[in-house]
Design an enzyme around this catalytic site. Structure first.
Site, PDB file in Angstrom:
ATOM      1  N   PHE A  41       0.853  -1.199   0.000  1.00  0.00           N
ATOM      2  CA  PHE A  41       0.000   0.000   0.000  1.00  0.00           C
ATOM      3  C   PHE A  41       0.882   1.240   0.000  1.00  0.00           C
ATOM      4  O   PHE A  41       1.732   1.406   0.868  1.00  0.00           O
ATOM      5  CB  PHE A  41      -0.941   0.038   1.216  1.00  0.00           C
ATOM      6  CG  PHE A  41      -1.906   1.182   1.122  1.00  0.00           C
ATOM      7  CD1 PHE A  41      -3.062   1.082   0.354  1.00  0.00           C
ATOM      8  CD2 PHE A  41      -1.632   2.393   1.746  1.00  0.00           C
ATOM      9  CE1 PHE A  41      -3.942   2.162   0.230  1.00  0.00           C
ATOM     10  CE2 PHE A  41      -2.496   3.477   1.629  1.00  0.00           C
ATOM     11  CZ  PHE A  41      -3.653   3.350   0.871  1.00  0.00           C
ATOM     12  N   LYS A  72       2.681  10.270   8.167  1.00  0.00           N
ATOM     13  CA  LYS A  72       1.999   9.803   9.380  1.00  0.00           C
ATOM     14  C   LYS A  72       2.569  10.399  10.673  1.00  0.00           C
ATOM     15  O   LYS A  72       2.278  11.534  11.000  1.00  0.00           O
ATOM     16  CB  LYS A  72       1.980   8.281   9.422  1.00  0.00           C
ATOM     17  CG  LYS A  72       1.002   7.682   8.391  1.00  0.00           C
ATOM     18  CD  LYS A  72       0.751   6.230   8.651  1.00  0.00           C
ATOM     19  CE  LYS A  72      -0.166   5.602   7.626  1.00  0.00           C
ATOM     20  NZ  LYS A  72      -1.581   5.836   7.886  1.00  0.00           N
ATOM     21  N   ASP A 132       9.272   2.545   1.754  1.00  0.00           N
ATOM     22  CA  ASP A 132       8.131   3.347   2.181  1.00  0.00           C
ATOM     23  C   ASP A 132       7.997   3.134   3.685  1.00  0.00           C
ATOM     24  O   ASP A 132       7.486   2.111   4.143  1.00  0.00           O
ATOM     25  CB  ASP A 132       6.875   2.882   1.430  1.00  0.00           C
ATOM     26  CG  ASP A 132       5.615   3.617   1.884  1.00  0.00           C
ATOM     27  OD1 ASP A 132       5.636   4.207   2.969  1.00  0.00           O
ATOM     28  OD2 ASP A 132       4.610   3.564   1.149  1.00  0.00           O
TER      29      ASP A 132
HETATM   30  C1  LIG Z   1       2.965   2.442   3.860  1.00  0.00           C
HETATM   31  C2  LIG Z   1       2.053   3.570   3.472  1.00  0.00           C
HETATM   32  N1  LIG Z   1       2.406   4.368   2.454  1.00  0.00           N
HETATM   33  C3  LIG Z   1       1.643   5.393   2.068  1.00  0.00           C
HETATM   34  C4  LIG Z   1       0.454   5.671   2.693  1.00  0.00           C
HETATM   35  C5  LIG Z   1      -0.395   6.824   2.243  1.00  0.00           C
HETATM   36  O1  LIG Z   1      -0.305   7.870   3.152  1.00  0.00           O
HETATM   37  P1  LIG Z   1      -1.353   9.075   3.099  1.00  0.00           P
HETATM   38  O2  LIG Z   1      -2.692   8.518   3.479  1.00  0.00           O
HETATM   39  O3  LIG Z   1      -0.803  10.061   4.088  1.00  0.00           O
HETATM   40  O4  LIG Z   1      -1.336   9.610   1.707  1.00  0.00           O
HETATM   41  C6  LIG Z   1       0.040   4.874   3.776  1.00  0.00           C
HETATM   42  C7  LIG Z   1      -1.231   5.120   4.448  1.00  0.00           C
HETATM   43  O5  LIG Z   1      -1.792   4.314   5.113  1.00  0.00           O
HETATM   44  C8  LIG Z   1       0.878   3.795   4.163  1.00  0.00           C
HETATM   45  O6  LIG Z   1       0.534   2.987   5.180  1.00  0.00           O
END
Ligand SMILES: Cc1ncc(COP(=O)(O)O)c(C=O)c1O
Length: 405
Positions: free
Chosen positions: A138, A252, A223
């Site tokens: 994700f 986050k 990520d």
């Molecule tokens: C690993 C990861 N990357 C990217 C995102 C996307 O972040 P945002 O919702 O701040 O765009 C999330 C959100 O849950 C995530 O868990």
């Protein structure tokens, strides 16, 4: 206004993109939040791994208030001290040499994707633009990041997808090694797949990926939007997995609740971003950066990281013991304060039972409960979680027995 009224107004005025619990939260303190009717909940969601210092941390509140009174926003046409100091702190405490600031995890990944494509283009030619991501990953909800996300359910109905992404099974080095070719610009993965059901990357697998990337000048992108900022017990998860990426994305927990994202990279990679190649109006604004700076300082200078590590072990043990006592629990996985519990039953109904018993938890994928509390969570609060889960699972067994008779 009672929650029921708010719910009906929400149904009228908001685009219905979220499935929400039937409560309205009005305030928080530490690891607890309170709803409109005054009920208390222990927060094992923390804004989905965002409120790492809990709610209302006095030093964070003070930093935000002070900065808001001084300067909320100016354009990136000018320098601001909080942005530079935050970049310096992140560089000083990571593998990276440079930082680009944005506002969310998806945007941080967008920056990483652009950086990887630009690097491939500049160093190896326009052909080199493909990014290998993982099945079940994700990376966000923008068009590029849903294409990067290896889950059909987030892509469905939004085709045509942005080209240039291929998906490899997670923790399977042989398959990915067979997929790498002259077009491969980067490999993007989460050290722990959070949304995908809490799956931790194997150290050996990561070691092989690192070697492959180094050998072929392919960029390794982590990520760490969910795993970063002390979530796993170290500042960043890569520190304890024994492998250093070339690019890392954060969001986050970085702002402790203020929206901010960041893309960090090594010098030779960051160098391909020259003036005009990438930008964000709000990215790195003084208010968000002052908040993030306070968060980082509290994390590094206080005892929060240490506590996160201890509480992560305590939570993992509590959940593992719970698994031993209840057949409905299939597996417990995770690192530090990012823990998942795979069940034999629908996790969403357990989430609802938890809410009714004063506990906020979250379900990721159909059968996995995810626990991502504030890093300041206490032993007593973790005990409450385990007691509540125990009571819910016992109740399920009783109901099943009743149904059979
Ligand atoms: C690993 C990861 N990357 C990217 C995102 C996307 O972040 P945002 O919702 O701040 O765009 C999330 C959100 O849950 C995530 O868990």
């Amino acid at each position: 206004m009672p929650t029921e009224e708010l719910k009906s107004d929400a149904a009228k005025y908001l685009m219905e993109t979220y499935a929400r619990q039937p409560i309205s939260i009005v305030r928080g303190r530490g690891a607890k939040v309170y709803d409109l009717e005054g009920r208390e909940y222990i927060d094992f969601v923390a804004g989905i791994a965002v409120n790492i210092l809990g709610h209302g941390h006095p030093d964070l509140v003070h930093a935000i208030q002070r900065q808001a009174a001084q300067l909320i926003h100016v354009s990136n046409l000018y320098y601001t001290e909080p942005q530079v100091r935050l970049a310096q702190l992140l560089v000083d405490h990571s593998f990276a040499d440079r930082v680009f600031f944005c506002n969310s995890g998806a945007e941080a990944n967008e920056a990483a994707i652009k950086l990887a494509r630009r690097y491939g283009h500049d160093k190896h030619g326009a052909e080199r633009s493909e990014i290998i991501t993982m099945v079940n990953s994700f990376h966000g909800r923008t068009l590029a990041t849903i294409a990067a996300t290896g889950q059909e359910k987030v892509q469905k109905g939004f085709e045509p997808l942005m080209p240039g992404f291929v998906y490899a099974p997670f923790n399977d080095f042989e398959t990915i090694a067979g997929m790498v070719g002259p077009k491969t610009a980067a490999i993007l993965l989460e050290p722990i797949q959070g949304e995908g059901g809490v799956h931790v990357a194997d150290r050996e697998y990561l070691k092989h990926l690192r070697a492959l990337c180094t050998e072929q000048d392919i960029l390794l992108i982590f990520d760490e939007v969910q795993t970063g900022m002390g979530r796993t017990g170290t500042f960043f998860a890569y520190e304890q997995l024994g492998v250093t990426p070339d690019i890392m994305t954060l969001a986050k927990g970085l702002g402790g609740g203020m929206p901010i994202g960041a893309c960090l990279a090594r010098e030779s990679v960051a160098a391909v971003f020259t003036p005009g190649t990438h930008a964000s109006t709000f990215g790195g604004n003084p208010l968000a950066c002052a908040a993030a700076l306070a968060v980082c300082r509290i994390l590094l200078e206080g005892r929060v990281l240490e506590q996160a590590k201890r509480m992560g072990e305590y939570l993992a043990k509590g959940l593992a013991d719970c698994k031993d006592r209840h057949r409905v629990v299939r597996e417990v996985r995770g690192l530090g304060l990012l823990q998942g519990m795979e069940l034999d039953i629908d996790a969403k109904s357990v989430v609802a039972d938890c809410v009714a018993r004063g506990l906020l938890v979250n379900a990721t994928s159909e059968r996995v409960l995810r626990f991502v509390p504030p890093l300041i969570i206490t032993q007593g609060e973790i005990d409450r979680l385990i007691e509540t889960l125990t009571a819910i699972f016992n109740q399920r067994v009783l109901s099943e027995k009743d149904a059979r008779h």
